[in-house]
Motif scaffolding. Structure first.
Motif, PDB file in Angstrom:
ATOM      1  N   LEU A 180      26.756  46.511  43.035  1.00  0.00           N
ATOM      2  CA  LEU A 180      26.368  46.069  41.710  1.00  0.00           C
ATOM      3  C   LEU A 180      27.612  45.563  40.992  1.00  0.00           C
ATOM      4  O   LEU A 180      28.683  46.171  41.076  1.00  0.00           O
ATOM      5  N   ALA A 181      27.496  44.468  40.276  1.00  0.00           N
ATOM      6  CA  ALA A 181      28.671  43.847  39.667  1.00  0.00           C
ATOM      7  C   ALA A 181      29.483  44.773  38.758  1.00  0.00           C
ATOM      8  O   ALA A 181      30.715  44.680  38.739  1.00  0.00           O
ATOM      9  N   PRO A 182      28.849  45.700  38.010  1.00  0.00           N
ATOM     10  CA  PRO A 182      29.675  46.588  37.174  1.00  0.00           C
ATOM     11  C   PRO A 182      30.376  47.698  37.946  1.00  0.00           C
ATOM     12  O   PRO A 182      31.268  48.356  37.393  1.00  0.00           O
ATOM     13  N   MET A 183      30.011  47.941  39.197  1.00  0.00           N
ATOM     14  CA  MET A 183      30.537  49.102  39.923  1.00  0.00           C
ATOM     15  C   MET A 183      32.054  49.072  40.116  1.00  0.00           C
ATOM     16  O   MET A 183      32.723  50.087  39.892  1.00  0.00           O
ATOM     17  N   PRO A 184      32.651  47.964  40.563  1.00  0.00           N
ATOM     18  CA  PRO A 184      34.109  47.964  40.705  1.00  0.00           C
ATOM     19  C   PRO A 184      34.836  48.221  39.382  1.00  0.00           C
ATOM     20  O   PRO A 184      35.873  48.895  39.364  1.00  0.00           O
ATOM     21  N   ILE A 185      34.277  47.721  38.285  1.00  0.00           N
ATOM     22  CA  ILE A 185      34.890  47.936  36.970  1.00  0.00           C
ATOM     23  C   ILE A 185      34.802  49.405  36.597  1.00  0.00           C
ATOM     24  O   ILE A 185      35.777  50.005  36.129  1.00  0.00           O
ATOM     25  N   ALA A 186      33.629  50.016  36.806  1.00  0.00           N
ATOM     26  CA  ALA A 186      33.453  51.432  36.489  1.00  0.00           C
ATOM     27  C   ALA A 186      34.401  52.295  37.313  1.00  0.00           C
ATOM     28  O   ALA A 186      34.963  53.279  36.813  1.00  0.00           O
ATOM     29  N   SER A 187      34.599  51.937  38.581  1.00  0.00           N
ATOM     30  CA  SER A 187      35.529  52.691  39.429  1.00  0.00           C
ATOM     31  C   SER A 187      36.961  52.543  38.937  1.00  0.00           C
ATOM     32  O   SER A 187      37.734  53.506  38.921  1.00  0.00           O
ATOM     33  N   ALA A 188      37.322  51.331  38.548  1.00  0.00           N
ATOM     34  CA  ALA A 188      38.674  51.090  38.036  1.00  0.00           C
ATOM     35  C   ALA A 188      38.924  51.838  36.730  1.00  0.00           C
ATOM     36  O   ALA A 188      40.035  52.274  36.447  1.00  0.00           O
ATOM     37  N   LEU A 189      37.853  52.004  35.927  1.00  0.00           N
ATOM     38  CA  LEU A 189      37.956  52.742  34.673  1.00  0.00           C
ATOM     39  C   LEU A 189      37.945  54.247  34.888  1.00  0.00           C
ATOM     40  O   LEU A 189      38.313  55.012  33.989  1.00  0.00           O
ATOM     41  N   GLY A 190      37.485  54.679  36.072  1.00  0.00           N
ATOM     42  CA  GLY A 190      37.374  56.107  36.337  1.00  0.00           C
ATOM     43  C   GLY A 190      36.222  56.753  35.608  1.00  0.00           C
ATOM     44  O   GLY A 190      36.229  57.959  35.337  1.00  0.00           O
ATOM     45  N   ILE A 191      35.171  55.984  35.288  1.00  0.00           N
ATOM     46  CA  ILE A 191      34.012  56.535  34.584  1.00  0.00           C
ATOM     47  C   ILE A 191      32.824  56.708  35.519  1.00  0.00           C
ATOM     48  O   ILE A 191      31.733  57.071  35.094  1.00  0.00           O
ATOM     49  N   GLY A 218      33.068  58.696  38.454  1.00  0.00           N
ATOM     50  CA  GLY A 218      33.748  59.592  39.370  1.00  0.00           C
ATOM     51  C   GLY A 218      35.255  59.415  39.246  1.00  0.00           C
ATOM     52  O   GLY A 218      35.756  58.861  38.256  1.00  0.00           O
ATOM     53  N   ALA A 219      35.984  59.875  40.254  1.00  0.00           N
ATOM     54  CA  ALA A 219      37.437  59.724  40.230  1.00  0.00           C
ATOM     55  C   ALA A 219      37.814  58.247  40.253  1.00  0.00           C
ATOM     56  O   ALA A 219      37.131  57.425  40.876  1.00  0.00           O
ATOM     57  N   ARG A 220      38.910  57.914  39.551  1.00  0.00           N
ATOM     58  CA  ARG A 220      39.336  56.518  39.491  1.00  0.00           C
ATOM     59  C   ARG A 220      39.673  56.009  40.885  1.00  0.00           C
ATOM     60  O   ARG A 220      40.366  56.657  41.662  1.00  0.00           O
ATOM     61  N   THR A 278      37.922  48.256  49.024  1.00  0.00           N
ATOM     62  CA  THR A 278      39.029  48.979  48.393  1.00  0.00           C
ATOM     63  C   THR A 278      40.292  48.131  48.494  1.00  0.00           C
ATOM     64  O   THR A 278      40.477  47.377  49.454  1.00  0.00           O
ATOM     65  N   GLU A 279      41.129  48.258  47.500  1.00  0.00           N
ATOM     66  CA  GLU A 279      42.387  47.505  47.532  1.00  0.00           C
ATOM     67  C   GLU A 279      43.229  47.917  48.735  1.00  0.00           C
ATOM     68  O   GLU A 279      43.890  47.080  49.360  1.00  0.00           O
ATOM     69  N   GLU A 280      43.175  49.203  49.087  1.00  0.00           N
ATOM     70  CA  GLU A 280      43.928  49.684  50.243  1.00  0.00           C
ATOM     71  C   GLU A 280      43.470  48.999  51.525  1.00  0.00           C
ATOM     72  O   GLU A 280      44.292  48.578  52.347  1.00  0.00           O
ATOM     73  N   ALA A 281      42.137  48.882  51.692  1.00  0.00           N
ATOM     74  CA  ALA A 281      41.612  48.226  52.893  1.00  0.00           C
ATOM     75  C   ALA A 281      42.032  46.765  52.940  1.00  0.00           C
ATOM     76  O   ALA A 281      42.380  46.241  54.008  1.00  0.00           O
ATOM     77  N   TYR A 282      42.005  46.105  51.784  1.00  0.00           N
ATOM     78  CA  TYR A 282      42.404  44.696  51.744  1.00  0.00           C
ATOM     79  C   TYR A 282      43.861  44.526  52.161  1.00  0.00           C
ATOM     80  O   TYR A 282      44.194  43.618  52.936  1.00  0.00           O
TER      81      TYR A 282
END
Length: 366
Positions: free
Chosen positions: A64-75, A77-79, A226-230
């Protein structure tokens, strides 16, 4: 691409019509074109998909388009540093209500039929009548807290001045929506295809408004990694984006979309009758059983049609990301006051990776 580079990828998806770019890239050989060995893995819910991506059990995912933003915000689950190098679709969602609720609205407001798209003000009138008669609140479901579906429900309610404490909101996986409506556990939902059309076909629901009626041509699904995978395999992810862009381009032609519906109907993908998948792909919104569909050219949008910049839809622009970030901040103000100031949307919506993929496509064509 180096012959010794690991080009195997496990990609998660949810059984939705707008998973089409991933399925088409697999079935029509676009992944093979870039020497990728891709295994598509259906997931039961968006939270499961997110957790598996973050744990490294999936290499990439339809998100879902908002999911990466929510993960980056840490809202959510864990950031986590989840990034998106590619928008894979726009629009595609709709709000469907039960036939019982349709009949209640018509009776309470003395209507012969519902105007479509149905203004939220009509729903507001019924809610007020139910409050006066001490009836239970209406229950609406969406698929995930940090989803366009939830944000679109909020905006639809706001259009009718419907207070959130006058309805019940809950979250259900997309595949459970139709059954939940049939069992009267909910009165309505916002979900993507094929579940709106399926509810209409089964004569248990009426689609009253689409996401295109609420928002126009905004990012709906994205490719998440994930940025790590990239950082570990950038060339592989450039190739992955290039293959999915090829699939999105293939999907812009309506005749191709009939074939896409046939492919998606298979048990390993949506396991849903083609008559529930095809309508939204060809711009037809089923509204109620026995009622003529609404025509919406942009119901499902994967690539631009007859526009100068054919890849504009797929570009994960800062504008698209910022627009969604503002929606998230408005919906979850208590979660975002400090974290929002620390996010740089360009670190999440990665146009630089997209440009690398476009360059690879051009080089491959040459």
């Amino acid at each position: 691409m180096s012959a010794i580079l690991n080009t195997s990828l496990n990609i998660g998806f949810v059984k939705l019509t707008d998973a089409a770019p991933y399925v088409i890239a697999k079935e029509l050989g676009f992944f093979d074109k870039y020497a990728l060995d891709v295994d598509l893995r259906p997931q039961n819910s968006w939270s499961t998909l997110r957790d598996k991506l973050e744990a490294g059990m999936l290499d990439a995912a339809q998100m879902l388009a908002p999911m990466p933003i929510a993960s980056a915000l840490g809202i959510s689950g864990a950031r986590q540093d989840i990034i998106t190098p590619l928008v894979t679709s726009q629009n595609g969602n709709a709000i469907t209500i039960s036939i019982a609720l349709v009949e209640e609205i018509k009776t309470a407001l003395s209507l012969d039929s519902l105007p479509l798209p149905m203004p939220a003000s009509i729903l507001k009138q019924l809610i007020d009548i139910r409050k006066q008669n001490n009836k239970a609140k209406l229950r609406f479901a969406s698929v995930f807290p940090f989803s366009c579906h939830y944000l679109q429900l909020l905006d639809y309610f706001a259009q009718g001045d419907i207070a959130l404490n006058d309805v019940e909101l809950l979250f259900i996986p997309p595949t459970s929506m139709t059954d939940s409506l049939a069992s009267e556990d909910i009165d309505g939902f916002c979900v993507g295809g094929p579940y709106n059309a399926s509810s209409v076909r089964k004569q248990i629901g009426a689609t009253i408004v689409t996401s295109y009626d609420i928002w126009q041509d905004r990012a709906e699904k994205v490719l998440g990694i994930t940025e790590e995978a990239y950082k570990q395999r950038p060339e592989v992810f450039h190739a992955l984006c290039a293959a999915i862009i090829d699939a999105c381009e293939w999907l812009k032609d309506v005749p191709n979309r009939f074939e896409a519906a046939r492919i998606l109907a298979q048990d390993k993908y949506l396991s849903t009758p083609i008559e529930c998948i095809a309508p939204s792909l060809i711009g037809s919104c089923l509204t109620m059983y026995g009622v003529s569909p609404r025509h919406l050219t942009h119901y499902n949008r994967f690539s631009a049609l007859n526009e100068k910049d054919e890849l504009a839809i797929n570009r994960p622009s800062a504008e698209q990301g910022t627009w969604l970030l503002n929606k998230i901040q408005h919906a979850w103000p208590h979660l975002c006051p400090t974290t929002s100031a620390n996010i740089k949307i360009e670190d999440c919506f990665r146009e630089d990776i997209f440009d690398q993929a476009v360059a690879l496509r051009l080089a491959t064509k040459a």
